[in-house]
Each structure stands twice: as structure tokens, then as C-alpha cells.
Design a protein around this motif. Structure first.
Motif, PDB file in Angstrom:
ATOM      1  N   ASN A 183     130.156  64.143 -88.205  1.00  0.00           N
ATOM      2  CA  ASN A 183     130.747  63.043 -87.447  1.00  0.00           C
ATOM      3  C   ASN A 183     130.769  61.705 -88.203  1.00  0.00           C
ATOM      4  N   PRO A 184     131.309  61.681 -89.410  1.00  0.00           N
ATOM      5  CA  PRO A 184     131.389  60.414 -90.139  1.00  0.00           C
ATOM      6  C   PRO A 184     132.503  59.527 -89.567  1.00  0.00           C
ATOM      7  N   LYS A 185     132.505  58.283 -89.973  1.00  0.00           N
ATOM      8  CA  LYS A 185     133.588  57.388 -89.554  1.00  0.00           C
ATOM      9  C   LYS A 185     134.925  57.862 -90.117  1.00  0.00           C
ATOM     10  N   PHE A 186     134.884  58.355 -91.359  1.00  0.00           N
ATOM     11  CA  PHE A 186     136.125  58.789 -92.021  1.00  0.00           C
ATOM     12  C   PHE A 186     135.895  60.100 -92.769  1.00  0.00           C
ATOM     13  N   ILE A 187     136.930  60.918 -92.770  1.00  0.00           N
ATOM     14  CA  ILE A 187     136.947  62.154 -93.553  1.00  0.00           C
ATOM     15  C   ILE A 187     138.162  62.094 -94.469  1.00  0.00           C
ATOM     16  N   VAL A 188     137.985  62.474 -95.721  1.00  0.00           N
ATOM     17  CA  VAL A 188     139.105  62.553 -96.660  1.00  0.00           C
ATOM     18  C   VAL A 188     139.237  63.992 -97.145  1.00  0.00           C
ATOM     19  N   ILE A 189     140.467  64.495 -97.121  1.00  0.00           N
ATOM     20  CA  ILE A 189     140.772  65.831 -97.621  1.00  0.00           C
ATOM     21  C   ILE A 189     141.798  65.670 -98.737  1.00  0.00           C
ATOM     22  N   GLU A 190     141.478  66.188 -99.902  1.00  0.00           N
ATOM     23  CA  GLU A 190     142.388  66.122-101.058  1.00  0.00           C
ATOM     24  C   GLU A 190     142.818  67.529-101.418  1.00  0.00           C
ATOM     25  N   ARG A 257     148.946  64.573-105.585  1.00  0.00           N
ATOM     26  CA  ARG A 257     147.968  65.202-104.718  1.00  0.00           C
ATOM     27  C   ARG A 257     148.190  64.761-103.275  1.00  0.00           C
ATOM     28  N   VAL A 258     147.998  65.712-102.362  1.00  0.00           N
ATOM     29  CA  VAL A 258     148.011  65.381-100.938  1.00  0.00           C
ATOM     30  C   VAL A 258     146.666  64.759-100.584  1.00  0.00           C
ATOM     31  N   ILE A 259     146.688  63.591 -99.971  1.00  0.00           N
ATOM     32  CA  ILE A 259     145.477  62.942 -99.492  1.00  0.00           C
ATOM     33  C   ILE A 259     145.597  62.752 -97.987  1.00  0.00           C
ATOM     34  N   ILE A 260     144.685  63.359 -97.232  1.00  0.00           N
ATOM     35  CA  ILE A 260     144.636  63.193 -95.775  1.00  0.00           C
ATOM     36  C   ILE A 260     143.447  62.291 -95.462  1.00  0.00           C
ATOM     37  N   ILE A 261     143.706  61.162 -94.820  1.00  0.00           N
ATOM     38  CA  ILE A 261     142.641  60.254 -94.397  1.00  0.00           C
ATOM     39  C   ILE A 261     142.505  60.366 -92.881  1.00  0.00           C
ATOM     40  N   CYS A 262     141.308  60.669 -92.424  1.00  0.00           N
ATOM     41  CA  CYS A 262     141.048  60.919 -91.003  1.00  0.00           C
ATOM     42  C   CYS A 262     140.068  59.873 -90.480  1.00  0.00           C
ATOM     43  N   SER A 263     140.359  59.357 -89.290  1.00  0.00           N
ATOM     44  CA  SER A 263     139.549  58.276 -88.734  1.00  0.00           C
ATOM     45  C   SER A 263     138.975  58.664 -87.378  1.00  0.00           C
ATOM     46  N   ARG A 264     137.672  58.449 -87.225  1.00  0.00           N
ATOM     47  CA  ARG A 264     136.988  58.810 -85.985  1.00  0.00           C
ATOM     48  C   ARG A 264     137.392  57.930 -84.809  1.00  0.00           C
ATOM     49  N   ASP A 265     137.857  56.703 -85.092  1.00  0.00           N
ATOM     50  CA  ASP A 265     138.157  55.772 -84.004  1.00  0.00           C
ATOM     51  C   ASP A 265     139.493  56.042 -83.313  1.00  0.00           C
ATOM     52  N   GLY A 266     140.244  57.033 -83.803  1.00  0.00           N
ATOM     53  CA  GLY A 266     141.498  57.395 -83.163  1.00  0.00           C
ATOM     54  C   GLY A 266     142.698  56.589 -83.611  1.00  0.00           C
TER      55      GLY A 266
END
Length: 475
Positions: A183-190, A257-266
Motif C-alpha cells: 500500500n505505498p503512495k505510488f507504484i511504478v511499473i516499467e 519503455r512503457v511507464i505506468i504511474i499509479c497513485s493511491r489517492d485516486g
């Protein structure tokens, strides 16, 4: 108190070498040591470092050491490789508290260069509590960022496109599950561009069409990414993604590269902010070139081309390839490949001084993906590889030369990692984030989240029309 306490026999036992070889290492200064009469004594730290760099010593799992109570946001890295992406994240101001990597040589590289960073191996072997313990964190500590590039071969357009049915695809799911649980604030997927089009379940082309059932949802183009996004959204994470060319962020290399930035705050994260453009558009500096990054390298370690290829390289100028040879020599050099399809631009390829490097591969001397120096009759050296991928000159790589090329060739350039880190750091600090309207991030179509989703909806609708009794889930 003297640090020279390790005997020749202890060196030999630790490195699994002969005592004679251990004395040679001391005499040649490869291990920091002193001679007392007829006896050599070495510094144990130097023995440890030598063992890691030459792969004589295994880099064992260990927790974070010397953890300081700093104000830096905490980042955990998975599938860390040689830490190219992590160096960029670190430069943006993050504390890389943990690295998780299964490859033997990459683990040794991490241990040499970042000995205080917690080190774990196979992600499948660890729970969320294991990760927290290794990083010296408690369940109440806030994790700011989890970043990782799960193995890309399962999604590469050059592979068999097995997606999540491949073992390497399964670790992608493990990474998602573990990151969401932490449950981090942000997740990055490369990942590689192939993730945008890879199905979850690939059906061979000779089993499609008339006489075969329609493709299922899992077999749709992009089904793997749809699964990933659905999982993120159901867990409360918003996201944005794009296909980013590292040259647009200052890297002297064209690498997408595909970079997906994910945010916990919605809230949907912004796209990365480019610092360069190909032709100076939007008032940005033009792309950095090979010429600007290869100066002042003192020595070069490199593989060699076979003589039969060198014969043709001696005829080529910077930026040329086999097509620059006279037609008869083209046929001679290429053999049967001359008559095959495709661009074949990687054959007998000399790099150009005035352009960014093409994408570095894991071996610079394979016939179809040659990466020859613009003028010298050799492949790029490992020192040049490091410069192009933006590793520091003093970043030590473990293992034999071919493994060093592999580590650097698989890495994410530091500048792209820095752009990711700066974006997330700005979001953490609540800073206003600027953007460049209509910036062309990639030469391909439908590579950002909004256009990709519209394209997937078209596939979904077409599928539902052909099989109205089936329901497809989009996000």
C-alpha cells in the motif's frame, strides 16, 4: 588497529582459489594487502569486494544496514537489475531502501555499489512482512514508492507472446499483489512496448479464423495490460501511462519503455515532463547525441567482431551499415539474409556520431544487432555502454564481460528514471506540475492511457457483436 588481518589461506578458502592465485592477487594490487616479511595479509573488505566483482562470492540476502532517520521519501525497488532506474529515482531525492533481484551478477553489482541497501532475491519467496523487515520498516511506516520492471521477455514483440502464462509473467502478478498489499503512495511499473498489445493468453495464428472459436477476452490484443489496469483500479489506484522515448529526457539513446504511474489517492498522475525533443520543438534542446557522451574514456573493455565481419566494417563510415556497401559486397556480406524481408538495419551497423545511439542490446556483437563504434573496428565497449545508459563511470559491474553487457543492456537509462522520480516527488510535495501540450512522446499510435483504452473498447465492442452472450470487463 591494522585492517590487514586476512591470511592467504583465508583468501583462498573464501574465493575458492589456490593459495598461489591469492598471493598473485595481493602482489598485483587487485586485493588491498601488505607483505610482512614473507607473509601477505589482506584487508577483508577488499577481499569481499573482489569476490563480488568477480563472481567468486555470492551476494547473500541481507537487511538494510546503517539506516538513517532522514526526511527522504522511501522507495522499494523490485527487479532491480544493475539499478539504472533506481539511480534516477535516487537522484530525484528518494531513499532506495531495498532492492530485490534474482540474477546472480546483478545481485553482486548491487552489493558492491549499494552495500547498505537491503537485498532480496526471488520475489516469489517473500511476503509483505518479509519485505518490511528487510527494509527496517514497520506496518505503520509509510512507503512512498514501489518501483519495478518485471521481466519483459514474456511481453516482448520478439518473443512468443505468452503473457501471464509464462513464468516470467507470473512474477508480474506477484509484483502487483505484493505492491498493493504494501500500500505505498505510488507504484511504478516499467515494461517494454509489447505490453501494450500482448494478450493474457496467446492463441497461435494457425488456430484462428474460420473453423475456430472466436478469441476470448484473455486472447484479445492488450488483454494482459487490461488485466493489470483492472487489478489496479479495483484496489483503489488511479494510473496514467505512456510509451516514453528516453531520448526525450536527455538520454543519448533512442530507447522506448512503457511507464505506468499509479497513485493511491485516486487522482490521475500527469505524464512525465520531457526535457528534450528530436528537432527542438516546444522550445526544448534537441536530443543528445553519441558524440557528446563518449569523451574522455581512459580505457575500453570490449568484445570483438570476427574477421569476416571486420572486412566489411573497414569499408564503412560513421552512421553507415551494410546497405552502404556496393551491391555485390552487400550480397557477399549478407548471404541468404540479403534476400529476406525486413529492414535489417542492425547488420554491419556503425553508429553515427551526430545521433543518439539506437537501443542498446544485451550483446553488441550479434550479427543482426551489431553496435559498432562509429570509427574504430570494434563493438561498443562496456565503458561506452555505461555512458550511453548513464551509469556513473565508477559504477562497478560484477561478473564476466558478457554478463556486464547484459546488465547494462537490460537497464533503464538514468534520465528516464530521474523523470519518473521528479514527477512522483512533485506529487508527494503537492507541487503544481507543468506539462507540454501535444508533445509527441512516441512514434507509435495509441500508446498513452486514453488512446489505448479507446482502442481496447473498439476490440471489446467488436468481440461483443460477434459473441453477444459473452461479457467482457474493461477496467
Amino acid at each position: 588497529m591494522s585492517t590487514f588481518t586476512t591470511t592467504i589461506r583465508e583468501i583462498a578458502d573464501q574465493l575458492s582459489i589456490s593459495e598461489q592465485r591469492a598471493r598473485t592477487l595481493c602482489r598485483e594490487g587487485l586485493i588491498n594487502s601488505k607483505k610482512y616479511g614473507n607473509t601477505w595479509l589482506a584487508d577483508q573488505g577488499s577481499v569481499d569486494k573482489y569476490g563480488l566483482s568477480t563472481a567468486h562470492t555470492i551476494a547473500e540476502d541481507h537487511p538494510a544496514y546503517n539506516v538513517n532517520d532522514t526526511n527522504k521519501p522511501i522507495a522499494l525497488s523490485f527487479f532491480s537489475g544493475a539499478m539504472g532506474l533506481d539511480l534516477g529515482i535516487e537522484a530525484a531525492g528518494f531513499d532506495i531502501r531495498l532492492a530485490c533481484e534474482v540474477d546472480k551478477y546483478c545481485r553482486q553489482t548491487i552489493a558492491i555499489n549499494r552495500p547498505n541497501t537491503a537485498l532480496l532475491s526471488d520475489i516469489n519467496d517473500y511476503s509483505a512482512s518479509d519485505v518490511l523487515n528487510a527494509a527496517k520498516l514497520t506496518e505503520t511506516d509509510e512507503i512512498d514508492l514501489i518501483v519495478g520492471g518485471p521481466p519483459c521477455q514474456a511481453f516482448s514483440t520478439a518473443g512468443k507472446r505468452k503473457g501471464f502464462n509464462d513464468d516470467r509473467g507470473n512474477v508480474f502478478i506477484k509484483y502487483l499483489d505484493l505492491a498493493i498489499e504494501l500500500n505505498p503512495k505510488f507504484i511504478v511499473i516499467e515494461n517494454v512496448r509489447g505490453l501494450l498489445s500482448c494478450p493474457m493468453d496467446h492463441r497461435p495464428h494457425d488456430q484462428r479464423g474460420e473453423g475456430f472459436p472466436d478469441l476470448s477476452e484473455d486472447e484479445l490484443k492488450g488483454g494482459a495490460l487490461n488485466f493489470v489496469l483492472s487489478k489496479l483500479k479495483s484496489s483503489g489506484y488511479s494510473y496514467s501511462f505512456n510509451l516514453y522515448n528516453s531520448a526525450n529526457f536527455g538520454t543519448p539513446q533512442i530507447r522506448e519503455r512503457v511507464i505506468i504511474i499509479c497513485s493511491r489517492d485516486g487522482n490521475k498522475p500527469p505524464f512525465l515532463l520531457p526535457t528534450h525533443s528530436e528537432n527542438g520543438d516546444h522550445g526544448l534542446p534537441i536530443w543528445n547525441t553519441l558524440e557528446g557522451c563518449l569523451d574522455y574514456i581512459k580505457s575500453h573493455n570490449h568484445l570483438n567482431f570476427p574477421e569476416k565481419r571486420l572486412k566489411y566494417y573497414r569499408m564503412l563510415k560513421p552512421g553507415e551499415n551494410w546497405r552502404s556497401l556496393p551491391i555485390e559486397l552487400q550480397k557477399e556480406a549478407m548471404g541468404k539474409s540479403f534476400y529476406s524481408g525486413g529492414g535489417k538495419t542492425g547488420f554491419l551497423r556503425r553508429l553515427a556520431w551526430h545521433k543518439p545511439s539506437p537501443t542498446l542490446v544485451t550483446h553488441p556483437a550479434m550479427p543482426a544487432t551489431d553496435l559498432a563504434h562509429p570509427e574504430e573496428d570494434r563493438p561498443l565497449s562496456i565503458q561506452e555502454y555505461k555512458r550511453i545508459q548513464e551509469f556513473p563511470d565508477n559504477w562497478e559491474l560484477a561478473g564476466p564481460l558478457v554478463q556486464q553487457y547484459k546488465q547494462v543492456g537490460n537497464a533503464v537509462p538514468k534520465s528516464l528514471g530521474l523523470a519518473v522520480g521528479k514527477t512522483i516527488m512533485s506529487l508527494i510535495k503537492g507541487k503544481t506540475f507543468s506539462s507540454i501540450q501535444n508533445f509527441k512522446y512516441s512514434r507509435y499510435k495509441n500508446t498513452c492511457d486514453s488512446s489505448w483504452e479507446l482502442e481496447f473498447i473498439k476490440l471489446r465492442d467488436a468481440k461483443q457483436k460477434s459473441a453477444p452472450h459473452e461479457e467482457l470487463t474493461l477496467f
